[in-house]
Write a protein that holds these residues in place. Structure first.
Motif, PDB file in Angstrom:
ATOM      1  N   GLU A   1       0.834  -1.204   0.000  1.00 17.32           N
ATOM      2  CA  GLU A   1       0.000   0.000   0.000  1.00 17.32           C
ATOM      3  C   GLU A   1       0.869   1.255   0.000  1.00 17.32           C
ATOM      4  OE1 GLU A   1      -3.222  -0.089  -0.488  1.00 17.32           O
ATOM      5  OE2 GLU A   1      -3.081  -2.290  -0.540  1.00 17.32           O
ATOM      6  N   ALA A   2       1.865   1.249  -0.899  1.00  8.61           N
ATOM      7  CA  ALA A   2       2.765   2.397  -1.070  1.00  8.61           C
ATOM      8  C   ALA A   2       3.480   2.765   0.225  1.00  8.61           C
ATOM      9  CB  ALA A   2       2.023   3.603  -1.627  1.00  8.61           C
ATOM     10  N   GLY A   3       3.741   1.783   1.063  1.00 12.06           N
ATOM     11  CA  GLY A   3       4.490   2.015   2.284  1.00 12.06           C
ATOM     12  C   GLY A   3       3.657   2.410   3.483  1.00 12.06           C
ATOM     13  N   LYS A   4       2.367   2.603   3.298  1.00 10.03           N
ATOM     14  CA  LYS A   4       1.523   3.008   4.425  1.00 10.03           C
ATOM     15  C   LYS A   4       1.324   1.867   5.414  1.00 10.03           C
ATOM     16  CE  LYS A   4      -1.008   6.253   1.464  1.00 10.03           C
ATOM     17  NZ  LYS A   4      -2.309   6.573   0.840  1.00 10.03           N
ATOM     18  N   ASN A   5       1.223   0.648   4.898  1.00  7.29           N
ATOM     19  CA  ASN A   5       1.009  -0.509   5.769  1.00  7.29           C
ATOM     20  C   ASN A   5       2.303  -1.215   6.133  1.00  7.29           C
ATOM     21  OD1 ASN A   5      -1.669   0.093   5.545  1.00  7.29           O
ATOM     22  ND2 ASN A   5      -2.233  -1.700   4.323  1.00  7.29           N
ATOM     23  N   LEU A   6       3.229  -1.287   5.191  1.00  5.51           N
ATOM     24  CA  LEU A   6       4.458  -2.036   5.445  1.00  5.51           C
ATOM     25  C   LEU A   6       5.603  -1.508   4.588  1.00  5.51           C
ATOM     26  CD1 LEU A   6       6.003  -4.568   6.588  1.00  5.51           C
ATOM     27  CD2 LEU A   6       5.237  -5.769   4.531  1.00  5.51           C
ATOM     28  N   ILE A   7       6.752  -1.357   5.240  1.00  4.69           N
ATOM     29  CA  ILE A   7       8.027  -1.105   4.560  1.00  4.69           C
ATOM     30  C   ILE A   7       9.031  -2.064   5.183  1.00  4.69           C
ATOM     31  CG2 ILE A   7       9.876   0.527   4.068  1.00  4.69           C
ATOM     32  CD1 ILE A   7       7.860   2.784   4.393  1.00  4.69           C
ATOM     33  N   GLN A   8       9.592  -2.926   4.366  1.00  6.08           N
ATOM     34  CA  GLN A   8      10.527  -3.930   4.867  1.00  6.08           C
ATOM     35  C   GLN A   8      11.801  -3.894   4.036  1.00  6.08           C
ATOM     36  OE1 GLN A   8       9.051  -7.950   4.727  1.00  6.08           O
ATOM     37  NE2 GLN A   8      10.714  -8.773   5.991  1.00  6.08           N
ATOM     38  N   VAL A   9      12.947  -3.831   4.719  1.00  2.00           N
ATOM     39  CA  VAL A   9      14.251  -3.830   4.063  1.00  2.00           C
ATOM     40  C   VAL A   9      15.061  -4.989   4.616  1.00  2.00           C
ATOM     41  CG1 VAL A   9      16.416  -2.583   3.707  1.00  2.00           C
ATOM     42  CG2 VAL A   9      14.244  -1.348   3.646  1.00  2.00           C
ATOM     43  N   ILE A  10      15.498  -5.854   3.707  1.00  2.00           N
ATOM     44  CA  ILE A  10      16.280  -7.031   4.075  1.00  2.00           C
ATOM     45  C   ILE A  10      17.649  -6.922   3.400  1.00  2.00           C
ATOM     46  CG2 ILE A  10      16.372  -9.549   4.061  1.00  2.00           C
ATOM     47  CD1 ILE A  10      13.324  -9.529   3.628  1.00  2.00           C
ATOM     48  N   ASP A  11      18.725  -7.030   4.190  1.00  2.00           N
ATOM     49  CA  ASP A  11      20.067  -6.952   3.623  1.00  2.00           C
ATOM     50  C   ASP A  11      20.938  -8.049   4.209  1.00  2.00           C
ATOM     51  OD1 ASP A  11      21.680  -6.080   5.974  1.00  2.00           O
ATOM     52  OD2 ASP A  11      20.449  -4.284   5.868  1.00  2.00           O
ATOM     53  N   ASN A  12      22.100  -8.261   3.590  1.00  2.00           N
ATOM     54  CA  ASN A  12      23.079  -9.242   4.059  1.00  2.00           C
ATOM     55  C   ASN A  12      24.309  -8.550   4.606  1.00  2.00           C
ATOM     56  OD1 ASN A  12      24.077  -8.261   1.670  1.00  2.00           O
ATOM     57  ND2 ASN A  12      24.712 -10.260   0.860  1.00  2.00           N
ATOM     58  N   GLY A  13      24.096  -7.425   5.281  1.00  2.00           N
ATOM     59  CA  GLY A  13      25.205  -6.649   5.815  1.00  2.00           C
ATOM     60  C   GLY A  13      25.818  -7.248   7.065  1.00  2.00           C
ATOM     61  N   LYS A  14      26.539  -6.392   7.796  1.00  2.00           N
ATOM     62  CA  LYS A  14      27.300  -6.854   8.962  1.00  2.00           C
ATOM     63  C   LYS A  14      26.415  -7.261  10.130  1.00  2.00           C
ATOM     64  CE  LYS A  14      29.676  -3.066   9.213  1.00  2.00           C
ATOM     65  NZ  LYS A  14      30.663  -2.045   9.637  1.00  2.00           N
TER      66      LYS A  14
END
Length: 639
Positions: free
Chosen positions: A50-63
């Motif tokens: 919903e254009a970030g209104k309901n959920l914003i998720q960022v997944i990375d393989n960082g430190k």
């Protein structure tokens, strides 16, 4: 008297800070992506609903983070990027203030899962409105997985100010593109409502540009590089012939940080001066590498505005780099001295038919020298060839008189006797078939003799008409723009635009940003006469187009309309109906602006122009007409 000044609680202080840092979902996306980059991730996945209104998720393989750091990152002014005040003037990381995570957690529900490569178990932290709800050890992959749910759920007024989903999604895509461009060595992916928008593998900058903006950019990229002891400029600029009317794909990066700088933009525009039409904007992605001591990033909460201690030098180097790129890739205009202008625009004339003796040979050059430069020319002609050449003019004997008689007969046949409609009610007015007839409605005209004497067209662009005070000069394109604008405004207000159905519906594919823009305005676009159906996450099926649309393919028509719409939106800040009416009128007016019109069409154009609400000016403010009085005309000749 009691003291009235008191220290605000952390929750309220965080909400105040969030008002500057977190303005909309795209602000959260920017901060989280930059944190992943600072964590040295090589793969970053962005998921929004919903254009970030309901959920914003960022997944990375960082430190990843330790258990203590996972909790500490949500505190105000907690950062791993700087230690002393001197560090502010040698910043190499994206973040440094330590406000983003605390601000995001103050206006949303946040869940953080993170693990370092040296740890067996990771950490999960859940915070709502700055209040810690849970913290525990969990099994999770290496790196960081951060979820931001229900943004502004505890600030209803702020949530109500958010725009529609297509608008907010456009801002998210803008931020995603900036971060992805700055880091082509990192693989990025973007998903919206489970639909894949981007899947960008790591690679070179040129590959990243093509993957983001489309295959058409492959042809227009010109490398740009200039290295000095003070600053280094590298990247790509677009070829002048691909310049657009909107200032869209223009990116400056200072030490891999996206910045907005009108002064440096002027440097690029001045380098393109004379290479593209006025009002056009070139594409460019330029990276400026400079010692952090010479810049100040801590100027604006969004960190997109920076200050250079020697801005003039940076201006000159950027300008020189772009000009060098233009010259190295032969993008500057050149004169072709080998072209014989005598053959560029020849009109065949029977009275001036070429003869064998009129061959274009310079007077100071003999025929032998001329033939020696043409290895495939015969040195001598056979008697039969000479006879053919000497007698070929006889083929055209009598054609002059034939043409004259044909023209005279055509004039006699076209001399119509316009009868009075009262005497002959069954008669129909004579009209010449033209594309402009689709636009102009039939109206009673003056007699053919009067219209021929008082109205005529020059260069298929301007109309001159005789008026009592002197002479009326009309810009044909601007006049059509005014007429069409009022017509499209009426369509949008009454929802009754006429559509011309296509025999074979076509499928158009747009960039993600343009796709979401068209989704946003699709109701108004349909009122103009477009018949569109959404298929997939970046494509439309076009079943019909407006009856007054320009003669071009559907892809170019819609892309041009969106470009004009974005230009008006950024420069004029118009409402949607006004913007669409102006954009469509601008696009369609070009169809008639350089066309040949009959006397009837010219007179009807003048009548419709004067019947409009503002006949003197086009919607964009251009002058549509000018009256030259008899005194003014006499003054030209000094009478």
């Amino acid at each position: 008297m009691l003291d009235i000044i008191q220290l605000l609680p952390d929750s309220i202080a965080n909400q105040i800070a969030a008002g500057e840092v977190v303005q909309r979902p795209s602000s959260v996306v920017k901060e989280l992506l930059e944190n992943s980059i600072d964590a040295e991730a090589t793969q970053i996945q962005l998921i929004v609903r919903e254009a970030g209104k309901n959920l914003i998720q960022v997944i990375d393989n960082g430190k990843g983070m330790s258990e203590t750091d996972a909790r500490m990152c949500f505190e105000r002014h907690a950062t791993s990027k700087i230690r002393t005040s001197d560090d502010l003037f040698k910043i190499r990381t994206m973040g440094f203030r330590g406000e983003a995570m605390a601000s995001i957690a103050a206006v949303s529900q946040v869940e953080l899962k993170t693990r370092r490569s040296t740890d067996e178990l990771g950490t999960m932290v859940r915070i709502e409105a700055s209040e810690l709800k849970a913290q525990e050890a969990i099994s999770t992959p290496e790196g960081t997985n951060l979820l931001v749910k229900n943004l502004f759920y505890n600030v209803p007024a702020r949530r109500n100010f958010l725009k529609s989903n297509p608008v907010e999604m456009r801002h998210i895509i803008d931020e995603f593109q900036r971060v992805a461009l700055a880091n082509p060595d990192i693989a990025f992916s973007l998903y919206h409502n489970d639909a894949e928008i981007y899947n960008l593998p790591s690679g070179k900058l040129s590959r990243r540009i093509v993957d983001l903006f489309g295959k058409s950019y492959r042809e227009q990229l010109a490398p740009c590089e200039e290295e000095t002891s003070f600053v280094t400029v590298r990247g790509f600029v677009g070829k002048p012939q691909f310049a657009k009317k909107t200032r869209g794909e223009q990116f400056f990066f200072a030490n891999n940080r996206f910045i907005k700088n009108s002064y440096l933009n002027h440097a690029v525009m001045s380098a393109f001066e004379g290479l593209m039409p006025e009002g056009s904007h070139p594409f460019y992605v330029l990276f400026i590498e400079i010692d952090p001591v010479h810049i100040d990033i801590n100027v604006h909460p969004t960190k997109t505005e920076i200050k250079f201690d020697d801005e003039r030098t940076v201006y000159a180097i950027v300008q020189a780099a772009v000009r060098k790129s233009m010259s190295q890739h032969n993008l500057a205009p050149s004169l072709d001295f080998d072209t014989n202008i005598n053959y560029s625009n020849q009109f065949f004339s029977f009275n001036n038919a070429p003869t064998p003796t009129s061959t274009a040979v310079p007077s100071k050059m003999n025929q032998a020298d001329f033939d020696s430069e043409r290895p495939f020319a015969k040195p001598e002609m056979s008697p039969r060839e000479k006879s053919n050449l000497s007698n070929w003019n006889k083929l055209y004997e009598g054609l002059d008189s034939t043409v004259e008689s044909f023209e005279q007969k055509r004039v006699e046949q076209s001399s119509f006797n316009f009868r009075n409609e009262e005497d002959y009610p069954e008669s129909q007015p004579f009209t010449l078939k033209s594309k402009a007839n689709d636009l102009l409605e039939s109206r009673p005209l003056r007699s053919s003799q009067d219209s021929d004497a008082t109205t005529f067209q020059i260069h298929n662009r301007y109309i001159i008409s005789q008026v009592k005070s002197g002479m009326l000069l009309i810009d044909q394109r601007a006049a059509y723009e005014r007429i069409l604008y009022e017509k499209f405004v009426q369509y949008l207000q009454k929802n009754n635009g006429t559509s011309q159905q296509l025999l074979f519906p076509s499928t158009i594919k747009l960039t993600p940003a343009d796709f979401h823009l068209l989704v946003e305005i699709q109701d108004e676009v349909r009122n103009l006469g477009f018949d569109l159906s959404v298929i997939g996450h970046d494509s439309f099926i076009v079943n019909g187009i407006p009856a007054d649309s320009p003669d071009e393919n559907e892809q170019a028509l819609i892309e041009g309309l969106l470009e004009q719409f974005k230009r008006n939106e950024s420069e004029l800040h118009l409402d949607r109906v006004e913007n669409l009416a102006r954009s469509m009128a601008k696009r369609s007016a070009g169809r008639f602006g350089m066309s040949r019109l009959s006397n009837q069409e010219m007179n009807t154009l003048v009548e419709q122009l004067f019947a409009s609400s503002n006949p003197s000016y086009s919607p964009s403010g251009e002058l549509t007409m000018k009256i030259l009085g008899l005194a003014e005309i006499a003054n030209i000749f000094q009478k």
